[in-house]
Design an enzyme around this catalytic site. Structure first.
Site, PDB file in Angstrom:
ATOM      1  N   ASN A   6       0.788  -0.880  -0.422  1.00  0.00           N
ATOM      2  CA  ASN A   6       0.264   0.115  -0.581  1.00  0.00           C
ATOM      3  C   ASN A   6       0.961   0.630   0.063  1.00  0.00           C
ATOM      4  OD1 ASN A   6      -1.817   1.866   0.182  1.00  0.00           O
ATOM      5  ND2 ASN A   6      -2.718   1.278   2.574  1.00  0.00           N
ATOM      6  N   TRP A   7       0.962   1.971  -1.377  1.00  0.00           N
ATOM      7  CA  TRP A   7       1.694   3.179  -1.175  1.00  0.00           C
ATOM      8  C   TRP A   7       1.392   4.104  -0.161  1.00  0.00           C
ATOM      9  CZ3 TRP A   7       3.781   3.005  -7.157  1.00  0.00           C
ATOM     10  CH2 TRP A   7       4.193   1.561  -7.774  1.00  0.00           C
ATOM     11  N   LYS A   8       0.296   4.238  -0.224  1.00  0.00           N
ATOM     12  CA  LYS A   8      -0.526   5.285   0.205  1.00  0.00           C
ATOM     13  C   LYS A   8      -0.367   6.790  -0.672  1.00  0.00           C
ATOM     14  CE  LYS A   8      -0.185   2.697   5.004  1.00  0.00           C
ATOM     15  NZ  LYS A   8      -0.232   2.971   5.737  1.00  0.00           N
ATOM     16  N   HIS A  30      -9.731   0.903   4.768  1.00  0.00           N
ATOM     17  CA  HIS A  30      -8.164   1.511   5.734  1.00  0.00           C
ATOM     18  C   HIS A  30      -8.281   2.071   6.826  1.00  0.00           C
ATOM     19  CE1 HIS A  30      -3.799   2.648   6.457  1.00  0.00           C
ATOM     20  NE2 HIS A  30      -3.788   1.741   5.992  1.00  0.00           N
ATOM     21  N   GLU A  32      -6.578   4.898   7.769  1.00  0.00           N
ATOM     22  CA  GLU A  32      -7.065   6.491   7.491  1.00  0.00           C
ATOM     23  C   GLU A  32      -7.968   6.628   6.478  1.00  0.00           C
ATOM     24  OE1 GLU A  32      -2.699   5.576   4.992  1.00  0.00           O
ATOM     25  OE2 GLU A  32      -1.867   4.972   7.413  1.00  0.00           O
ATOM     26  N   GLU A  81      -5.079  -4.935  10.485  1.00  0.00           N
ATOM     27  CA  GLU A  81      -4.184  -3.869  10.730  1.00  0.00           C
ATOM     28  C   GLU A  81      -4.318  -2.745  11.566  1.00  0.00           C
ATOM     29  OE1 GLU A  81      -2.370  -2.265   6.877  1.00  0.00           O
ATOM     30  OE2 GLU A  81      -4.186  -1.290   7.386  1.00  0.00           O
ATOM     31  N   GLY A  90       2.674   2.105  10.823  1.00  0.00           N
ATOM     32  CA  GLY A  90       3.824   3.346  10.728  1.00  0.00           C
ATOM     33  C   GLY A  90       4.542   3.774  11.884  1.00  0.00           C
ATOM     34  N   SER A 104       3.666  -2.151  10.594  1.00  0.00           N
ATOM     35  CA  SER A 104       4.728  -2.568  10.147  1.00  0.00           C
ATOM     36  C   SER A 104       5.316  -3.178  10.166  1.00  0.00           C
ATOM     37  CB  SER A 104       5.222  -1.966  11.932  1.00  0.00           C
ATOM     38  OG  SER A 104       4.925  -0.277  12.010  1.00  0.00           O
ATOM     39  N   GLY A 150       2.884  -1.106   3.853  1.00  0.00           N
ATOM     40  CA  GLY A 150       2.893   0.225   3.736  1.00  0.00           C
ATOM     41  C   GLY A 150       4.491   0.703   3.819  1.00  0.00           C
ATOM     42  N   GLY A 151       5.088   1.367   4.895  1.00  0.00           N
ATOM     43  CA  GLY A 151       6.516   1.830   4.877  1.00  0.00           C
ATOM     44  C   GLY A 151       7.513   1.110   3.434  1.00  0.00           C
TER      45      GLY A 151
END
Ligand code: 13P
Length: 252
Positions: free
Chosen positions: A9-11, A96, A98, A168, A174, A214, A235-236
């Protein structure tokens, strides 16, 4: 049998050029490899069509990170499920944390989005997870169950077959604070039981449940080793081709 999946997930990261370079790098790293899991790149809307053209579709599927809760029409700035599908994407990430927190997406809105995504031939990666306070209060099972029930349980069993679930925990996203393998397994088993109670053991057994928060090359193997953890939503670490590849390699 259910699939193992590693999805990035590049966000809201990467310009078009940067995103294309990242997708090409991942594609290159996967060349000639015998993959033990499906790989998905979850890119911003603007990257979808271009990324779809530079990756090997036999190895990499493409996902959007959202879609509209309306079919079409005068909804300035929105992108419909049909538009997402027309880019070559086959998945959409919905629910998600976010989007729930910053864009006020309610269970009702998400239910509509899920239905439109499925109607337009997309598979859905549906995210659930509790915030830290809910974990500390011991209500995390109730929270996750309610998220699943309120947005997904009006689907038929045939429709539900197109849902991938992603657990999640919001406190792990993150933050560098990963759920322990035991915490992940405990929740994933609970999620599978929740699905089994509604749709039966076979549907539950065929449902892929990803862990996100994470996850990285250092902890992926231990997380994925659990019987109910079928991969990750990353993510990251998905923004760095070698790290993303290393997470995929956790299945080897
Ligand atoms: P991080 O891997 O950066 O914690 O993000 C997880 C996530 O939100 C994936 O959807």
């Amino acid at each position: 049998m259910r699939k193992n999946i590693v999805a990035g997930n590049w966000k809201m990261n990467k310009t078009l050029d940067e995103g294309l370079a990242l997708a090409k790098d991942v594609n290159e790293l996967l060349k000639g490899t015998d993959l033990k899991c499906d790989v998905i790149l979850g890119t911003p809307f603007i990257h979808l069509a271009s990324v779809a053209k530079v990756v090997d579709p036999s190895k990499i599927a493409i996902s959007a990170q959202n879609c509209a809760d309306k079919e079409a029409g005068a909804y300035t700035g929105e992108v419909s499920a049909a538009m997402v599908k027309s880019t070559g994407a086959s998945y959409v990430i919905l629910g998600h944390s976010e989007r729930r927190a910053y864009y006020h997406e309610t269970p009702e809105i998400l239910k509509t989005k899920v239905q439109l995504a499925l109607k337009n031939g997309l598979k859905v990666i549906f995210c659930v997870g509790e915030v830290l306070e809910e974990r500390e209060q011991g209500v995390y099972f109730d929270v996750v169950k309610a998220q699943i029930e309120s947005s997904l349980f009006e689907l038929t069993a045939d429709e539900f077959a197109h849902i991938v679930l992603a657990y999640e925990p919001v406190w792990a996203i993150g933050t560098g604070k990963t759920a322990t393998p035991a915490q992940a397994q405990e929740m994933h088993a609970f999620i599978r039981k929740t699905v089994a109670d509604k749709y039966g053991a076979e549907v539950a057994d065929n449902t892929t449940i990803l862990y996100g928060g994470s996850a990285n090359p250092g902890n992926a193997k231990e997380l994925f080793a659990n019987p109910d953890v079928d991969g990750g939503l990353i993510g990251g670490a998905s923004l760095k081709p070698n790290d993303f590849k290393a997470v995929i390699d956790a299945f080897n």
